[in-house]
Design a protein around this motif. Structure first.
Motif, PDB file in Angstrom:
ATOM      1  N   THR A 156       0.820  -1.201   0.000  1.00  0.00           N
ATOM      2  CA  THR A 156       0.000   0.000   0.000  1.00  0.00           C
ATOM      3  C   THR A 156       0.859   1.257   0.000  1.00  0.00           C
ATOM      4  N   ALA A 157       1.921   1.260   0.783  1.00  0.00           N
ATOM      5  CA  ALA A 157       2.809   2.425   0.854  1.00  0.00           C
ATOM      6  C   ALA A 157       3.445   2.703  -0.502  1.00  0.00           C
ATOM      7  N   LEU A 158       3.963   1.658  -1.162  1.00  0.00           N
ATOM      8  CA  LEU A 158       4.599   1.824  -2.468  1.00  0.00           C
ATOM      9  C   LEU A 158       3.597   2.315  -3.510  1.00  0.00           C
ATOM     10  N   ALA A 159       2.445   1.652  -3.558  1.00  0.00           N
ATOM     11  CA  ALA A 159       1.455   1.983  -4.581  1.00  0.00           C
ATOM     12  C   ALA A 159       0.933   3.406  -4.420  1.00  0.00           C
ATOM     13  N   GLN A 160       0.609   3.801  -3.201  1.00  0.00           N
ATOM     14  CA  GLN A 160       0.004   5.119  -3.007  1.00  0.00           C
ATOM     15  C   GLN A 160       1.004   6.255  -3.175  1.00  0.00           C
ATOM     16  N   CYS A 161       2.248   6.042  -2.783  1.00  0.00           N
ATOM     17  CA  CYS A 161       3.271   7.061  -3.036  1.00  0.00           C
ATOM     18  C   CYS A 161       3.489   7.217  -4.538  1.00  0.00           C
ATOM     19  N   TYR A 162       3.500   6.110  -5.248  1.00  0.00           N
ATOM     20  CA  TYR A 162       3.633   6.114  -6.705  1.00  0.00           C
ATOM     21  C   TYR A 162       2.496   6.894  -7.351  1.00  0.00           C
ATOM     22  N   PHE A 163       1.253   6.608  -6.929  1.00  0.00           N
ATOM     23  CA  PHE A 163       0.099   7.286  -7.496  1.00  0.00           C
ATOM     24  C   PHE A 163       0.063   8.762  -7.116  1.00  0.00           C
TER      25      PHE A 163
END
Length: 237
Positions: free
Chosen positions: A161-168
Motif C-alpha cells: 500500500t505504501a509503495l502503490a500510493q506514493c507512486y500514485f
C-alpha cells in the motif's frame, strides 16, 4: 454533482481497499459529466491524489524507495508523452486493446502468480513503468501494471500500500501539471474537485475499515479480480 459525489465515494473506497482503481472506477462516469475526455482524466487524477496523500502519509515509514524510484521515473516520462497526444488521438480502438490486456493479465496472474518471481530490476521497472505511463496518460488508468509489480515485491500489505500510493500520489500530481499545460485544467474541473473532496474522505474512511481486515493473499485475489473487471469496463464503457 450527486452523480459525481456518489462515484467519488465508490472510487475512493476501491482505491483504499485494493490499493488502486480510483481512475478505473470513476472514469466510467466522468467522461459523461465533463466537456472533454482530457478534463475527465484531469479531475480523476486530482481526486485520486487526495486519497493517495492520506494513505502515503499514514504508511510513509515503510516506503522502500529503491523499489519505487526507477519505475516512477519511467512512468513520469512516458505519461508526459501520452498526454501530449491525448488531445488528437481517438481512443476507441485503444480502449478495446486496453480492456483485452487487462482481462488477460487478471487471468494470467490469478493462476500463475505464485510461480512468478518479479524482482525490482531496472528492466522490469522500465517495462511496467512504460505500460503504466501510457495507460495513465491516455486513460487515467495507470494502476494495473504498477500494482502487479508492487504486489510481487512486497512482503506485507502495508508495504504494498505504501509503495502503490506514493507512486500514485507523485504520478498524479505530475500528470496534473502535464494536463494543465495541455489546457485540461479548467474552471469546471476545479469546481468539481472542490465539491467532490469530502466524498473522497468518506470513501477512504470506509475502505480503510475493510482493508484492516484483509490478509495479503486475499488482497492479491481482490486486485486480480478487479483488474479483470476493469478490463471488461474499458471495453464496454
Amino acid at each position: 454533482m450527486i452523480t459525481l459525489i456518489l462515484f467519488t465515494i465508490g472510487a475512493a473506497f476501491v482505491q483504499r481497499t485494493t490499493g488502486f482503481g480510483f481512475g478505473i472506477f470513476i472514469m466510467t462516469a466522468l467522461p459523461f459529466l465533463l466537456p472533454s475526455y482530457g478534463e475527465a482524466t484531469t479531475l480523476s487524477g486530482l481526486l485520486a491524489s487526495v486519497t493517495s496523500l492520506i494513505i502515503t502519509v499514514k504508511y510513509r515509514r515503510v516506503i522502500a524507495w529503491r523499489k519505487l524510484l526507477p519505475i516512477l521515473a519511467v512512468f513520469l516520462m512516458t505519461s508526459f508523452l501520452a498526454i501530449q497526444v491525448l488531445s488528437w488521438l481517438k481512443g476507441d480502438t485503444l480502449k478495446y486493446i486496453l480492456g483485452t490486456t487487462l482481462i488477460f493479465s487478471a487471468i494470467y496472474f490469478s493462476f500463475f502468480a505464485d510461480k512468478i518471481k518479479v524482482r525490482p530490476t531496472l528492466g522490469i521497472q522500465a517495462t511496467l513503468g512504460t505500460l503504466s505511463g501510457v495507460m495513465g496518460g491516455l486513460f487515467g488508468m495507470q494502476g494495473p501494471p504498477a500494482v502487479l509489480y508492487f504486489l510481487a515485491v512486497s512482503e506485507s500489505k502495508e508495504r504494498y500500500t505504501a509503495l502503490a500510493q506514493c507512486y500514485f500520489l507523485i504520478g498524479n500530481c505530475m500528470m496534473t501539471i502535464y494536463r494543465a499545460h495541455s489546457g485540461f485544467l479548467t474552471n469546471e474541473v476545479i469546481t468539481s474537485w472542490c465539491y467532490a473532496v469530502p466524498a473522497v474522505l468518506v470513501g477512504t474512511y470506509l475502505g480503510g475499515l475493510v482493508f484492516n481486515n484483509l490478509s495479503l493473499p486475499t488482497l492479491r485475489k481482490l486486485v486480480y479480480l478487479y483488474i479483470g473487471i476493469s478490463g471488461i469496463v474499458a471495453i464496454v464503457a
